[in-house]
Design an enzyme around this catalytic site. Structure first.
Site, short mmCIF file in Angstrom:
data_model
loop_
_atom_site.label_atom_id
_atom_site.label_comp_id
_atom_site.label_asym_id
_atom_site.label_seq_id
_atom_site.Cartn_x
_atom_site.Cartn_y
_atom_site.Cartn_z
CG HIS A 45 36.09 43.57 37.52
ND1 HIS A 45 35.11 44.08 38.33
CD2 HIS A 45 35.82 42.26 37.38
CE1 HIS A 45 34.27 43.12 38.65
NE2 HIS A 45 34.67 42.00 38.10
CG HIS A 91 26.82 42.52 38.54
ND1 HIS A 91 25.97 41.90 37.69
CD2 HIS A 91 28.06 42.27 38.06
CE1 HIS A 91 26.66 41.27 36.74
NE2 HIS A 91 27.92 41.48 36.96
N1 LIG Z 1 38.41 44.06 49.28
C1 LIG Z 1 38.91 42.84 49.37
N2 LIG Z 1 39.19 42.33 50.55
C2 LIG Z 1 39.64 41.08 50.64
N3 LIG Z 1 39.81 40.27 49.63
C3 LIG Z 1 39.53 40.73 48.43
C4 LIG Z 1 39.08 42.03 48.25
N4 LIG Z 1 38.84 42.23 46.97
C5 LIG Z 1 39.15 41.08 46.37
N5 LIG Z 1 39.57 40.17 47.26
C6 LIG Z 1 39.92 38.81 46.98
O1 LIG Z 1 40.61 38.74 45.77
C7 LIG Z 1 40.25 37.58 45.07
C8 LIG Z 1 39.85 37.88 43.67
O2 LIG Z 1 38.63 38.54 43.70
P1 LIG Z 1 37.64 38.55 42.47
O3 LIG Z 1 38.39 38.81 41.25
O4 LIG Z 1 36.55 39.50 42.80
O5 LIG Z 1 37.11 37.08 42.50
P2 LIG Z 1 36.41 36.32 41.30
O6 LIG Z 1 37.46 36.16 40.27
O7 LIG Z 1 35.99 35.05 41.89
O8 LIG Z 1 35.30 37.20 40.83
C9 LIG Z 1 39.16 36.91 45.85
O9 LIG Z 1 39.70 35.88 46.60
C10 LIG Z 1 38.67 37.97 46.75
O10 LIG Z 1 38.15 37.40 47.91
#
Ligand SMILES: Nc1ncnc2c1ncn2[C@@H]1O[C@H](COP(=O)(O)OP(=O)(O)O)[C@@H](O)[C@H]1O
Ligand SMILES: [Mg+2]
Lengths: 729, 230, 80, 80
Positions: A45, A91
């Site tokens: 995650h 979620h």
């Molecule tokens: N499938 C995806 N396509 C593009 N960007 C992604 C994808 N999955 C994650 N990211 C990018 O990776 C970064 C980390 O995501 P995430 O861990 O979900 O964010 P947060 O820590 O705010 O919950 C974010 O900038 C998100 O936009």
């Protein structure tokens, strides 16, 4: 200090190799708090270890992109010194276990990602996928998820303006709850998460930390098995009222220049947020856990670092600005605590009771985070299904009625009635249309917002399906007259350790990438949700797309409702009668076969640009893109929305009637116009196939001489399914 | 007309109603934090919709004890007009400036949609620009809009012509089909005896702009401006 | 001391939640249910050590905030 | 028989209602309050005459509908 046994390592979801790397980085055995931190930081995650390699191939840049993937949310320029900030997140697992709170906290989390960056959230969307309607859990899950999303968004005062809701047996044991938020900020007032400034204060604001949701991030990275009901991991309870206060307080503080960097606490709470801030800024952090506001006095360092309590933020302030900030948070009756300082050591040092309870190097931990090139096998391409192999219905009108009254087509008012979709006073197009349209407050501009995915296509051919999801989002935005700007994605898949699932993932990503490039519709944020499996049964690949577009004059937006009688209906794009993987095939024939419709992206672009031009020229009174269900379903939807029928000429195309009516060829639109001649001329100029297929009017939808059904009959089939389903015992 | 909107923690229709008022007055409308203990010179006080204190105990119950409410009460005694919309109506019943209470919707679900209202009285500064029995379309958005009071109070409200709006069907008929939340006697809004306080569940500020789909809320704000020219 | 407070609807006030729970139980196959009433249960940990003082202060809380006496009754238990 | 059921959040789960009530009581000037928890109180009139049977059937109701045992506890009292 407790000895870390292989069992403890395993419980933390770390492999042997990963634990060896932990030992190497630490140069000693970690204590339990440190191990917990590695475990969440390296969970699927938080680390994207299975997807990183492929996400890097996505198309993420265009001149209007201010910030692509890598921050809390993506940012695009919408003109006049303003930016739209948006992201979608899943979620799924928590919502399956506790639908109300799981969905509610999902909405709370995504809104925090948006206002962390300085934007006021202006619209929420939700893309939901449930198991088959007669599965014993479905109704309970629908009830809880919808109420949960509503309760959080409504209390925050952010309108939930649209979304999706699909039912399919592949989600029986694993529903999908994908929530998206769009915010608006001044381009001069955007906030990022990087920390900077040795000695600068690290500040904690919002709710107290409790023992909730510990290991949420690792739960989201594991598949369910039969005793999920027994395990019942702790799910967080959300407090939208507190989040509303956090929002207002943060925006109030952001209006000053006191903040250096700010980050919400989402998955893996305090751990993930401090690591991200520190590693982006290349600094160290020293934190005193005694100062963290807690719900229970006896919480351990491990619990404090891993808790996923909601409605919390951390920020780095300019030195000397603490009191000014404290006053704002106290006015909003929120906790405010300086919990640490930035250092130049590059380490995260945790203190408690005067002792050091954790000491980890920041960069090595972040850089060494595992990245896997998981084995994958491409999904084999299905054969094209000949329309001749699909029997014609005895009565196409009865088939239409059955389709629009089926769970996946039925009107979802039962859902959106529970969402405040008008608060903030800018909702120009409410739920029910192609894209929602919200006015940018205090300006003549509008934002068009949509979420889309066709898992049926993605399952059959991930590459074509991946192209299609992006194209459909782009088409939906075009259909209201907006210029598509960018997308966020929420990639919901099964277990990536299985090569065929990984193959679906790779295929979808490659298809999406190609579509994003050709349509100049970049990915600026997103989220990956793997392990959507129960007992080895994966969901259909579901890369949900959230797209946004901009209208410079929101008054020019058109809806899909027939708006006046005696207008010509023009079909734009080429019709071939593609029935493979169509909704018709699934709903009427009960078959799931063939190749999905191919997407020619150059044609998609050409046709859409032409339609957008016609809307901008004021030639179009209603517009609807063609997707699931083809021409006939689209006509029915336009008729029901406008409470007005239409007379369609019997098509004279050499295509079987049912294929013409229900085929799902891409890159098509229906528009109505009082000036069809000009519409046709514009289309010809752009090299776009277009023809008049009928006229609006009367209270019936008719095709040729013999097919006819009343709009009110269609409406009751369409409107009654969901309320009847939900109220049936 | 000088108007102000009271802001409680959790209010979220405060800005919306401010926009509508400013559109009708052409003048700025003040926002007053609930912890204030004094109010400026005013002709109209609006208690907006939203979820004051999350509405966790009973809608409006906690806000009713906010410091500013003492001042609001004093102003109503001196005749200042007070409009409570949605959660503002809850606050007015909890402070007992208006009788009765708003319970959970009969269907137990939050409802957000346009409803038809019948204007029951035009003798108030809030409703003077409508016609009696006129059917207007105004959105509702609430969990707790189910008006309840004892039979004597209901009779008094009716006898004193204090029901301002009732939910109705498209033809103006008062019946179960037109009643979205189970309100007693289909009551959507009521006045105090002096007729300077209106509490209503529907949101007139949400349909006061053609771009948003209608302007049936507009006459309320325009009427207030006309009646309260200072 | 601890105060346990039950806030329930007065007799004669419609209780839609109770009714809905009853129906839901019925459709789950639970028979023989005459009536369901739903109320609120509030537990307060008090520093006060005198039961009488605790009761009178909790009564005040109920009157002022915890119950709406137009439609609700309340009952207070003070525990050790 | 009558069943009285108390449904409350599990220890450690955030109780936003309780928190809001506690703060409100504080600002009304009630001091010396350590903690407030808010839960549901459900009263069911049952036709069943056997206390043991009643209890086991009510337990089933709690598990299936009245409580979400992921985050909530329930307590059942069966009264004559
Ligand atoms: N499938 C995806 N396509 C593009 N960007 C992604 C994808 N999955 C994650 N990211 C990018 O990776 C970064 C980390 O995501 P995430 O861990 O979900 O964010 P947060 O820590 O705010 O919950 C974010 O900038 C998100 O936009
Ligand atoms: Mg984030």
């Amino acid at each position: 200090m407790s000895k870390i046994t292989p069992e403890i390592v395993k419980e933390h979801g770390l492999t042997e190799d990963e634990y060896d790397k932990v030992l190497e980085i630490m140069g000693r055995e970690p204590n339990i708090t440190e191990l917990g931190i590695f475990s969440v930081m390296w969970s699927e995650h938080c680390s994207y270890k299975s997807s990183k390699k492929w996400l890097k191939t996505l198309h993420t840049e265009e001149p209007w992109v201010i910030c692509g993937p890598g921050e809390n949310a993506g940012i695009v320029d919408i003109g006049d010194g303003q930016a739209a900030i948006f992201k979608m997140e899943s979620h799924n697992h928590p919502s399956f276990i506790e639908p109300f709170q799981g969905a509610a906290t999902g909405v709370g989390g995504i809104m925090r990602d948006i206002f962390t960056m300085g934007a006021r959230p202006v619209a929420n969307m939700n893309a939901l996928r449930f198991g088959r309607p007669d599965h014993p859990k479905t109704k309970h899950l629908v009830n809880g998820v919808v109420a949960g999303i509503g309760s959080y968004g409504n209390c925050m005062g952010v309108p939930t303006v649209g979304g999706e809701c699909e039912f399919d047996t592949s989600y029986d044991g694993n529903i999908l709850v994908n929530a998206m938020t769009v915010g608006v900020a001044d381009t001069e007032k955007i906030f990022y998460s990087a920390a900077a400034g040795e000695g600068y204060p690290l500040v904690y604001v919002g709710s107290r930390t409790g023992r909730d949701g510990i290991h949420g991030a690792t739960m989201a990275s594991a598949e369910f098995d039969d005793d999920t009901d027994e395990k019942r991991p702790t799910v967080q309870v959300g407090d939208p009222f507190t989040e509303k206060l956090v929002l207002e307080a943060c925006l109030e503080l952001m209006a000053t220049d006191a903040i250096i960097g700010i980050q919400d606490m989402g998955a893996a709470g305090l751990t993930c947020s401090t690591f991200e801030m520190a590693s982006k800024g290349g600094v160290g952090v020293e934190m005193d856990l005694d100062l963290v506001p807690k719900r229970a006095a006896d919480m351990t360092a491990y619990e404090l670092m891993l808790s996923e309590s909601q409605e919390r933020m951390v920020m780095v302030l300019k030195p000397g600005r603490e009191e000014e900030a404290r006053k704002i948070f106290e006015k909003w009756e929120l906790n405010f605590a300086v919990v640490g300082r930035l250092t130049d050591t590059g380490r995260l040092v945790l203190k408690m009771g005067g002792e050091i309870v954790g000491d980890l190097p920041i960069d090595p931990l972040a850089e060494a985070s595992p990245e896997y090139d998981r084995p994958w096998v491409a999904t084999s391409k299905p054969a094209i299904l000949d329309a001749a192999d699909v029997p014609a219905p005895n009565d196409p009108c009865a088939a239409l009625k059955r389709m629009i009254g089926s769970p996946n087509f039925a009107q979802k008012r039962w859902i959106w009635d529970q969402y405040d979709h008008m608060v903030m006073g800018d909702t120009v197009q409410r739920p029910g249309g192609d894209s929602a349209v919200v006015r940018v407050h205090g300006t003549p501009k509008g934002l068009a917002i949509t979420t889309d995915c066709t898992p049926r296509y993605c399952y059959a051919d991930p590459f074509e399906g991946g192209k299609q999801v992006v194209a459909e989002a782009w088409r939906n935005i075009t259909a209201v007259g907006a210029k598509p700007l960018a997308i966020t994605d929420c990639l919901n898949f099964g277990n990536p350790e299985r090569p065929e699932i990984m193959g679906q993932f790779v295929g979808c990503i490659e298809g999406m990438g190609e579509a994003c490039r050709t349509l100049e519709f970049p990915v600026v944020s997103g989220n990956v949700s793997f392990y959507n499996e129960t007992r080895g049964e994966g969901i259909r690949p579901t890369p949900t797309i959230g797209g946004i577009g901009v209208l410079t004059d929101v008054a020019k937006a058109v809806s899909c409702a027939f708006s006046a009688a005696d207008e010509d209906i023009v079909l734009i794009g080429e019709t071939n009668g593609h029935l493979g993987r169509s909704a018709y095939l699934a709903e009427i024939e009960g078959r799931d076969e063939g190749a999905p419709p191919p997407v020619d992206l150059a044609i998609e672009r050409r046709n859409g640009d032409a339609v957008r031009g016609m809307i901008d020229d004021g030639l179009v009174s209603a517009c609807h893109d063609l997707s699931d269900g083809g021409v006939f379903v689209a006509l029915a939807e336009m008729a029901m929305a406008g409470d007005m029928g239409a007379a369609i000429d019997a098509p004279d195309t050499g295509i079987a009637l049912h294929a013409w009516l229900f085929g799902e060829d891409q890159a098509r639109y229906l528009v109505t116009s009082r000036d069809a001649k000009t519409v046709l001329a514009k289309a010809a100029e752009a090299g776009v196939p277009a023809s008049i297929i009928g006229r609006t009017g009367s209270d019936r939808l008719t095709v040729g001489q013999s097919l006819s059904i009343s709009v009110s009959e269609l409406k009751s089939a369409h409107e009654d399914w969901m309320p009847n389903f939900m109220s049936a015992p | 007309m000088k108007a102000a909107v009271i802001v409680f923690p959790g209010s979220n229709c405060d800005r919306d109603v401010q926009v509508s008022i400013e559109q009708s007055t052409g003048k700025p409308c003040a926002m007053i934090w609930h912890k204030e203990t004094e109010l400026p010179e005013l002709d109209l006080i609006v208690i907006p919709g939203g979820f004051s204190y999350g509405d966790y105990l009973r809608s409006g119950a906690i806000a009713a004890h906010s410091p500013i409410m003492r001042e609001v009460k004093a102003r109503t005694d001196s005749g200042v007009a007070v409009l409570g919309i949605c959660n503002g109506f809850h606050v007015l019943t909890e402070t007992q400036l208006l009788p009765g209470i708003l319970m959970r919707n009969a269907g137990l679900k939050f409802i957000c949609r346009d409803v038809d209202l019948r204007v029951e009285t035009t003798s108030s500064v809030f409703t003077q620009n409508y016609a009696k029995d006129q059917v207007i379309r105004i959105p509702i958005a609430h969990n707790d809009g189910n008006y309840f009071t004892d039979p004597d109070t209901l009779k008094m409200l009716e006898d004193e012509d204090r029901v301002a709006f009732r939910y109705c069907d498209a033809q103006g008929g008062i019946n179960e089909a037109g009643n979205p939340n189970g309100s007693m006697s289909s009551i959507a809004g009521i006045l105090n005896r002096r007729r300077n306080i209106l509490g209503m569940m529907p949101h007139p500020e949400r349909l006061a702009d053609q771009l948003l789909g209608g302007i049936d809320g507009r006459p309320m704000f325009d009427g207030l401006v006309e009646a309260l020219v200072a | 001391m601890k105060a346990k407070i039950h806030v329930t609807f007065k007799e004669g006030v419609l209780d839609p939640q109770g009714k809905a729970v009853r129906n839901a139980l019925g459709s789950l196959g639970f028979d023989g249910i005459d009536r369901v009433r739903q109320g609120k249960f509030i537990e307060i940990d008090l520093q006060e050590n005198d039961a009488e003082k605790a009761r009178s202060s909790v009564k005040e809380m109920c009157e002022q905030l915890l119950a709406n006496t137009v439609i609700e009754n309340y009952a207070i238990d003070i525990i050790e």
